[in-house]
Enzyme design. Structure first.
Site, PDB file in Angstrom:
ATOM      1  N   CYS A 307       0.830  -1.212   0.000  1.00  0.00           N
ATOM      2  CA  CYS A 307       0.000   0.000   0.000  1.00  0.00           C
ATOM      3  C   CYS A 307       0.857   1.251   0.000  1.00  0.00           C
ATOM      4  O   CYS A 307       0.896   2.016  -0.949  1.00  0.00           O
ATOM      5  CB  CYS A 307      -0.887   0.028   1.247  1.00  0.00           C
ATOM      6  SG  CYS A 307      -1.909  -1.391   1.449  1.00  0.00           S
TER       7      CYS A 307
HETATM    8  N1  SAJ Z   1       6.734   2.153   8.515  1.00  0.00           N
HETATM    9  C1  SAJ Z   1       7.774   2.938   8.975  1.00  0.00           C
HETATM   10  N2  SAJ Z   1       7.513   3.857   9.945  1.00  0.00           N
HETATM   11  C2  SAJ Z   1       6.262   4.011  10.472  1.00  0.00           C
HETATM   12  C3  SAJ Z   1       5.225   3.194   9.986  1.00  0.00           C
HETATM   13  C4  SAJ Z   1       5.479   2.270   9.021  1.00  0.00           C
HETATM   14  O1  SAJ Z   1       8.911   2.822   8.518  1.00  0.00           O
HETATM   15  O2  SAJ Z   1       6.094   4.850  11.358  1.00  0.00           O
HETATM   16  C5  SAJ Z   1       7.011   1.192   7.440  1.00  0.00           C
HETATM   17  C6  SAJ Z   1       6.692  -0.231   7.821  1.00  0.00           C
HETATM   18  O3  SAJ Z   1       7.792  -0.854   8.434  1.00  0.00           O
HETATM   19  C7  SAJ Z   1       6.358  -0.846   6.471  1.00  0.00           C
HETATM   20  C8  SAJ Z   1       5.754   0.313   5.701  1.00  0.00           C
HETATM   21  O4  SAJ Z   1       6.163   1.507   6.369  1.00  0.00           O
HETATM   22  O5  SAJ Z   1       7.517  -1.287   5.828  1.00  0.00           O
HETATM   23  C9  SAJ Z   1       4.235   0.263   5.647  1.00  0.00           C
HETATM   24  O6  SAJ Z   1       3.822   0.073   6.970  1.00  0.00           O
HETATM   25  P1  SAJ Z   1       2.289   0.339   7.427  1.00  0.00           P
HETATM   26  O7  SAJ Z   1       2.273   0.319   8.914  1.00  0.00           O
HETATM   27  O8  SAJ Z   1       1.754   1.530   6.765  1.00  0.00           O
HETATM   28  O9  SAJ Z   1       1.562  -0.980   6.978  1.00  0.00           O
HETATM   29  P2  SAJ Z   1       0.740  -1.314   5.685  1.00  0.00           P
HETATM   30  O10 SAJ Z   1       1.530  -1.201   4.448  1.00  0.00           O
HETATM   31  O11 SAJ Z   1       0.092  -2.598   5.995  1.00  0.00           O
HETATM   32  O12 SAJ Z   1      -0.326  -0.165   5.640  1.00  0.00           O
HETATM   33  C10 SAJ Z   1      -1.641  -0.470   5.996  1.00  0.00           C
HETATM   34  C11 SAJ Z   1      -2.439   0.576   5.296  1.00  0.00           C
HETATM   35  N3  SAJ Z   1      -3.793   0.175   5.288  1.00  0.00           N
HETATM   36  C12 SAJ Z   1      -4.509   0.376   4.176  1.00  0.00           C
HETATM   37  O13 SAJ Z   1      -4.053   0.876   3.169  1.00  0.00           O
HETATM   38  C13 SAJ Z   1      -5.898  -0.084   4.215  1.00  0.00           C
HETATM   39  C14 SAJ Z   1      -2.311   1.923   5.992  1.00  0.00           C
HETATM   40  O14 SAJ Z   1      -3.316   2.826   5.485  1.00  0.00           O
HETATM   41  C15 SAJ Z   1      -2.507   1.799   7.458  1.00  0.00           C
HETATM   42  O15 SAJ Z   1      -2.343   3.086   8.071  1.00  0.00           O
HETATM   43  C16 SAJ Z   1      -1.458   0.853   7.985  1.00  0.00           C
HETATM   44  O16 SAJ Z   1      -1.745  -0.430   7.403  1.00  0.00           O
HETATM   45  C17 SAJ Z   1      -1.515   0.748   9.490  1.00  0.00           C
HETATM   46  O17 SAJ Z   1      -1.889   1.764  10.117  1.00  0.00           O
HETATM   47  O18 SAJ Z   1      -1.109  -0.277   9.996  1.00  0.00           O
END
Ligand code: SAJ
Length: 478
Positions: A307
């Site tokens: 995403c």
């Molecule tokens: N990440 C960081 N720093 C952060 C947060 C995440 O480096 O502060 C990295 C993670 O390690 C990962 C990437 O970013 O590699 C994405 O992480 P993510 O927590 O955003 O997880 P996703 O990709 O599963 O994002 C989903 C998304 N959900 C949808 O699109 C429906 C996102 O909108 C959500 O906010 C996120 O999950 C969530 O909150 O967990």
């Protein structure tokens, strides 16, 4: 119930839906323009509509289950025969969907899965939940959406509701999908109904799920919006209607662009802190005590998942068409993409302290999933780090309890990679241990004790020690 204009609460489990309320006042059922809308509304409000979901992945399967739980009959359509067989056998292959949820619906005859729409009898609603990846050239890959739209077109009947859920650029629903479906001669908004509703599934999230995350819906016309809201309102706790499919498409892109850019900001803060001798993790923790106007994000080895690294580039690609440069998106993309190389530099520093180089070093990477406690490696920055290390001549192994192996397609070595069993000896034998994904299952105290040197990219090792090199902080002894 409407919280305010455009919000429609769950109608409860009764089979005859209560009309919505505004401020406690009973509202009459919507008045429709299209002659087909009333009949569909009745089927939706009495849960007798025959629904279908195309794409039974982490978005489509939970949605199909919620439709089934609401009382609808659901046909799941997925090209992957194995998925269809698993569902029809009453089992789930999605961690967030309990097998019992599938088996109870299959046993009740309310859920079945087929590899194509041919096998599905006439339908009233179809939800499209297929992937929207990026091509290698960083522009949208609409292959799956286009083939799903073609499939729907072949079965489109007057009175049907079609909803696209796949994350995409504004205009996809009301241009691309609409044009394909109107090739039947049926008119969107009059003969059939069309809407967009962004998926908000967060794999592994135990608090927020398909049923309780508010569902944004944007219909091509007021009839389309009302009918899509009725479908979702029967199954999901809260529905939020917006004015158009484009608005709904943009809501999703704002949500995930917000995230990607803030991660880019904090990654750049990490680079700055390292450079000027400050621990960025301490700074973030203290800033997060501000009870308003701040939201913590955390630096890391890069941006993974299907995403966040991808969705913003659907938007920047689209606005380029009208000559607009989405500078924040591009800049954040550059910063986030630079993090794996920064991690490798940190590893070089750590090895250097031992008089070693990356070339010839034995390196153990702990965790290669794209985020903690999931088994997904798509776009995982850990794989980028491993690629760079291997290119510099390191001998890299990994341990990840969620990822027993990485197939050649995702593997950076062009061949299958297998997770090595964890042991204190394996840790001690490595010239450098890299914490790339901070799974809860890891014993970080033992890691510090056993490892010659650790590069911690996630602040998972909560102690300072001479053998711990942290992303976003000065090297020990610096
Ligand atoms: N990440 C960081 N720093 C952060 C947060 C995440 O480096 O502060 C990295 C993670 O390690 C990962 C990437 O970013 O590699 C994405 O992480 P993510 O927590 O955003 O997880 P996703 O990709 O599963 O994002 C989903 C998304 N959900 C949808 O699109 C429906 C996102 O909108 C959500 O906010 C996120 O999950 C969530 O909150 O967990």
């Amino acid at each position: 119930m409407f919280d305010n204009v455009g919000e429609l609460h769950h109608r409860g489990s009764d089979l005859c839906s209560a009309a919505p309320y505004v401020g406690g006042q009973l509202m009459p059922a919507p008045s429709f323009i299209s002659p087909h809308a009333e009949a569909l509304f009745q089927k939706l409000s009495t849960r007798t509509a025959r629904t279908a979901v195309i794409g039974l992945g982490y978005v489509g399967l939970p949605l199909a289950v919620e439709f089934g739980n609401a009382g609808f009959s659901v046909v799941g359509i997925d090209l992957d025969q194995n998925k269809c067989e698993a569902i029809n056998a009453g089992t789930s292959y999605i961690a967030d969907v309990p097998g019992a949820s599938v088996s109870s619906l299959v046993d009740a005859g309310r859920l079945r899965a087929v590899p194509n729409l041919e096998a599905a009898d006439s339908l009233d609603t179809i939800n499209i939940c297929v992937p929207t990846p990026l091509r290698k050239t960083r522009d949208p890959d609409m292959t799956y959406v286009l083939s799903a739209a073609q499939l729907v077109k072949e079965h489109l009947q007057p009175g049907m509701l079609v909803v696209l859920e796949s994350t995409t650029y504004p205009g996809t629903t009301d241009e691309i999908v609409r044009n394909i479906l109107e090739e039947t001669g049926l008119r969107a908004g009059l003969d059939f109904f069309l809407a967009f509703s962004p998926e908000r599934v967060d794999p592994g999230n135990v608090k927020w799920n398909t049923k309780n995350v508010p569902k944004v819906v944007g219909g091509l016309t007021s009839d389309c919006s009302a009918l899509a809201a009725e479908l979702y309102g029967a199954s999901i706790d809260r529905v939020v209607q917006v004015s158009s499919p484009r608005a709904a498409e943009m809501v999703k892109l704002l949500e995930n662009t917000f995230r990607a850019i803030n991660i880019g900001l904090v990654n750049e803060m990490a680079l700055m802190c390292d450079r000027i001798g400050i621990d960025v993790w301490e700074v973030i923790e203290a800033a997060a005590t501000k009870p308003f106007g701040f939201m913590p994000f955390y630096p890391g080895p890069g941006l993974g998942g299907h995403c966040i690294p991808i969705d913003p580039f659907y938007l920047s690609w689209k606005v380029k068409e009208v000559g607009f440069e989405a500078r924040f998106i591009e800049l954040a993309g550059h910063v986030n993409a630079s993090m794996p190389r920064y991690v490798v530099d940190k590893i070089a520093d750590a090895l250097n302290e031992q008089g070693k180089s990356i070339k010839g070093a034995n390196i153990l990477v702990m965790g290669i999933a794209y985020k903690p406690n999931v088994d997904d490696v798509r776009e995982s920055p850990a794989l980028d780090v491993i690629t760079l290390l291997v290119k510099k001549g390191a001998d890299v192994i990994y341990h990840d309890p969620f990822v027993p192996h990485v197939d050649a397609e995702h593997s950076v070595l062009g061949r299958r990679m297998d997770s090595v069993p964890y042991s204190r000896e394996t840790v001690a034998a490595a010239d450098c241990v890299v914490v790339a994904t901070d799974h809860q299952a890891f014993d970080y105290v033992e890691l510090v004790q056993a490892a010659r040197v650790i590069v911690d990219t996630r602040n998972a090792v909560k102690v300072s020690a001479p053998n711990v090199f942290k992303l976003g902080a000065p090297n020990p002894g610096a």
